[in-house]
Structures are given as C-alpha cells and as structure tokens.
Scaffold this active site. Sequence first.
Site, short mmCIF file in Angstrom:
data_model
loop_
_atom_site.label_atom_id
_atom_site.label_comp_id
_atom_site.label_asym_id
_atom_site.label_seq_id
_atom_site.Cartn_x
_atom_site.Cartn_y
_atom_site.Cartn_z
N THR A 286 -25.21 -33.31 -69.76
CA THR A 286 -24.83 -34.01 -68.56
C THR A 286 -24.59 -32.97 -67.47
O THR A 286 -24.37 -31.79 -67.76
CB THR A 286 -23.58 -34.88 -68.79
OG1 THR A 286 -23.25 -35.55 -67.59
CG2 THR A 286 -22.38 -34.06 -69.24
N GLU B 286 -20.40 -38.41 -72.04
CA GLU B 286 -19.41 -37.88 -72.97
C GLU B 286 -18.85 -38.94 -73.91
O GLU B 286 -18.21 -38.61 -74.90
CB GLU B 286 -18.24 -37.25 -72.20
CG GLU B 286 -18.55 -35.92 -71.55
CD GLU B 286 -19.15 -36.04 -70.15
OE1 GLU B 286 -19.78 -37.07 -69.86
OE2 GLU B 286 -18.99 -35.09 -69.37
N TRP C 161 -27.39 -37.37 -61.37
CA TRP C 161 -26.38 -36.53 -60.74
C TRP C 161 -26.98 -35.47 -59.83
O TRP C 161 -28.03 -34.90 -60.13
CB TRP C 161 -25.55 -35.80 -61.81
CG TRP C 161 -24.63 -36.68 -62.56
CD1 TRP C 161 -24.70 -36.99 -63.89
CD2 TRP C 161 -23.47 -37.37 -62.06
NE1 TRP C 161 -23.68 -37.83 -64.23
CE2 TRP C 161 -22.92 -38.07 -63.14
CE3 TRP C 161 -22.86 -37.47 -60.81
CZ2 TRP C 161 -21.76 -38.86 -63.01
CZ3 TRP C 161 -21.73 -38.26 -60.67
CH2 TRP C 161 -21.19 -38.94 -61.76
N LYS D 225 -23.76 -39.14 -57.23
CA LYS D 225 -24.63 -39.88 -58.14
C LYS D 225 -25.60 -40.73 -57.34
O LYS D 225 -25.20 -41.68 -56.67
CB LYS D 225 -23.82 -40.75 -59.08
CG LYS D 225 -24.60 -41.10 -60.33
CD LYS D 225 -23.73 -41.68 -61.39
CE LYS D 225 -24.40 -41.53 -62.74
NZ LYS D 225 -23.78 -42.39 -63.73
#
Length: 555
Positions: free
Chosen positions: A189, A336, A457, A452
């Site tokens: 991420t 996550e 991202w 975002k």
Amino acid sequence: MLAGLMQNVPLTLNLIRERVADLYPNKTVTTRYPHAIHVIGYGEVLDRAGHIANFLQDIGITRGERVATLAWNSHRHLELYMAVPCMGAVLHTINARLLGPDIARLLDHADDRALFVDRSIWKTIGHEIDLPRRVRHVVVMEDEPDQMLDPPARAGTTQAHYEDMIRPHQAAFAWPVLSEDEVASLCYTSGTTGNPKGVLYSHRSTTLHTLACLFADGIAMRERDVCLPAVPMFHANAWGFPYAALMAGANLALPCRQTDPTSLVELIEAAHVTMATAVPTVWIGFLDHLRRDASALGRISSLKRLPVGGAAIGRSFIDDFTRYGIEDMHCWGMTEISPLGLTNVERSDLDDAQVRETRTAQGLPIPGCRLRIVDADGARCVTDGKMPGELQISSPWAAGAYFDRAAEEKGLHPEGSFVVDEGRVWLRTGDIATSDPHGYVRIVDRAKDLIKSGGEWISSQALELQLMNHPDVREAAVVARPDPKWQERPVICVALHEDTKELRERFQQDYGSALSEHFPKWQIPQEVVFLTELPKGKTGKIDKIALRTAMQPAQ
Ligand code: AMP
C-alpha cells in the site's frame, strides 16, 4: 491441553479449495477480455491451479517464496489466487498502474522469484521494468491474443506463455497441509513518502476475512449471488471478493481492466450479476451512463446490491441507485485490514430519521473487527457522533506490523503505525472519524498525507520533494481538492522565488514534464495555485490543513 477439545483444523485457503471441489465445480467465472467473453467452471479453475502448482514446483518455487502477478481481473489471475497460496508460496499482487521502475523496486523488495504478467501490461511497460536478477521466470498471460507483441525474454530469465506452460503439467497436485500462520499473500500500500509498505496476509487472516464477507451483517454474499469485483485484483485481493465468492459458491464475473460503464453493463447482462463492487468513481460514471441510456437499465436488471468503498459516498449517490432498484452498502476498509472493516448495515433500534441520517456513515465494525477512536493523547473520544479522533483497529485480519525485510533482518519492529494498548495491538489507520451512540463510524478527515484519486493513492510528499527540485520554486505543497469524478485530485500550491508573470508561465509550462519522469500521468496535478507565501502553523511547517480547507468548494 485438555482432552476433549474441538478439532484443530488450520484456517487455510485449502478450506476454500476443498469446498469448491466438493460442492461447486460447476459454478462459473466469466471474464470479459477485451476481445471475447470467456466462461470457465470452478472445477476447471482448480484443475488449472493444479497445473500451475506443478509448474511452480518444477521451476523450484518452495514454501514461503514470493510469486508476483501484474495482472487485471481474469480467470487466470483467479487460478493464481488458488494455486500459489495453496501450494504454500506467497502471492504478491502488484499494482499495474505504477511506473516500471517502481514495479522493479517492489519485485526486488518482495524478493519475488517468478512473475505472471498480462500481455497487455507486459507489452506496454515491460521494457521499463528492470527485472531484479532473482526473478528467474516470467509467464505471459494471454489477456490479448497476439503473441507477436510480447517483448523478447531477458537474459538469465525464462519466458513462457501461460497456456503453453499449463498444458504439459498435470492437474493432480499433492497440496501440502499448511499451518494457518503461513503467509498466503503480499500486497503493498502507498506510504506517505511514496515508499510502499508491504502487508502480509496469513492463511488464517484471509480465511477469517473471507468468512466475515459472508456474514449477513458483513457483505452477505451467498451461493445464489453472481459477484462482479470491479476493484482490481491487485488491490487488497480485490477487497476479498474473489475468495468470498469461491467460499460461498457464488459465480464470479471479472471485467479484466474494462471498468467503463459500457463494458460493465455488458458483463452484468452476460453473467447476470447480482452484486458488484468498486470505488465510487466507477459508479459515478455508471450512474451518468444510466441517466443517458435508458435501455441500459433493462440490461442490468439482475443487479441488486452494490457494496461501495475506498472513498466516501454521499446521499444523492445512494438515492440515485435506490431509485434504480439497486441497494448500495457503504463500506470502509484498508489494505492493512484485508481490507474490510466497516459495513453500513441498518440497526433495528434506529428510527426512520436515524436510518436516513446514518446511511452516509461508513458503518459499524463487522463482527471480529474491534475499533476505537482516540484523541491525540490516546484517550478514547466521546461517542456522541461529534468528537473526532483517530480510528484504530484491532482484528485477526488487521496487520500487526509492515513487511520490512531490512528491519526484520535487524530484528527491529518498525514505525509508529501500531500501538500496543489495552492488551492488544491497534493499527493506526490515519483516518479521522467520529462514532455515534449506536456505534456508527463516520470518516471526517485524513491525518495521513496522501490523496486518493479514483481509488488510487497519490503521495503529496513524494510530489513535493520533486517540485522542490525545480529551480524557480521557493516552497511547494500538494493538497487534495474534492473532485466530482475522481473524489480527489491533487493541486499544487506553490510560492516561487520571484512572483512574476514570466516565472509563473515558465513553471506552468514545465512542471508537468519534470514530474512525468517520476510519476505516472494520473498522479500528476493539473492545477496550480500560485501564492506569494504558503501558510505556516505554529512550528513553522506548511499548514496543509489551511491549504486543504481553502480548496473546499464554497458552501
Ligand atoms: P486502501 O489501503 O488503498 O484500500 O485505502 C484505505 C483508505 O481509503 C482508508 O484508510 C481511507 O482513508 C480510505 N477509505 C476507504 N474506504 C473509505 C470510505 N468508505 N470512506 C472514506 N474513506 C475511505
């Protein structure tokens, strides 16, 4: 251990594989490739997963080794979702929207040994990827038919075609008994500085997350559903929907990379899709399409439910879909946490006004996910629906640390993204939220310095660092501006050494090409706001909150 305990069956993805083999070999996955619609049964998907596992074993992939994919949503990617983790290796899904050098860095960081790549991706960015030496095998997947377009194999690397590689290997594979704590997959991420952070999903966490998706107060996926994950399979396992569909025995419909409204309508119609999921940007375009083309509505009459996440949705979004007979469910999650954490389900103890009020909230924690909202000192905020604080999560499917090989080698347990408190690890989400007395969480802001856009991202800090290399720039900040299509777009706020018309024009002309060396096109801001000085906070740092507030549309 006391005699008489329950069976200790490990929670591994083999539970899904076995269930599909026992009950659902005839259920199907429909892939809308750009050139054709392709349908295959789950039984055949499992057979082909066996062929792949044999191939991987033959080329020397062992338990715990990483196998990368660079691919869109397709039946071949699904086969790898089964084959790689179930043989004990680790499936590393890489974001196909990154630049070649960033992909090479991920392959290196993850220490991948093989790469499965879609032809459409390989032919466009393959030449930009400097393959690390440890990636010894490249397998090109035929999402486009023309073999002539494949780049030549690299020195020291074998290159095969997926279908050619599958055929000579057997379907029967001696699937090992795995421990539930072994790693199933790896997903990166975005970090605030632009350095991605790896999240290792265990077999246990993925299995539990899969079951949670089937809960009635989770996503409530059922055998009779046909599920279309339009979120990429490189994003947190497509939000866990492919595994959930296999476990539930629901048919799957996969759009490859085509998530434009016309392609989605075609796939929904062809596969009789009942539930579909993607970020709001995809559905905003879809709504526009439905408004323009009344005939599309008849073609998507099977579609009933839309779990939407990745960014907030508003009341008109919900009302518009309700008018078309489609119920959307607001969800919140992050890579996550596998990624599902909150779903907006209706509590029975709400009155009508409260139901309407809470519809736009991100929802309640799904069973198995515990949350707290804390102030800057770590004290719990009042749950009055007003007091904002940082959202923290504790769950069997939430990360307890990031995958950091360097830190691991040095025995370190890095970074401040996790806190140990109240006898458990809490993941600091970087999201600012409130909770009301019924437990409904509403995300009100973001503490992490990220933007975002369309579900992907963009690191403000990484852009700022490059902008500061521009000879005319004195100070620069990149902040989000709300955008009707992409939810957010980055805006450059810049003060030049000399605030003259000439320098402004020069900056406007050349910042784009300077940034394009380091960032993909979709990350580059189109808008520049020139200021004589950027606002500062008490410590002298640029006050991004003030800048972001200035970017909000006037009320
Ligand atoms: P990712 O790890 O790419 O899935 O992004 C996770 C982040 O996306 C969260 O920490 C939030 O900042 C944001 N996010 C996800 N879902 C929502 C939502 N429903 N509303 C607002 N923000 C969201």
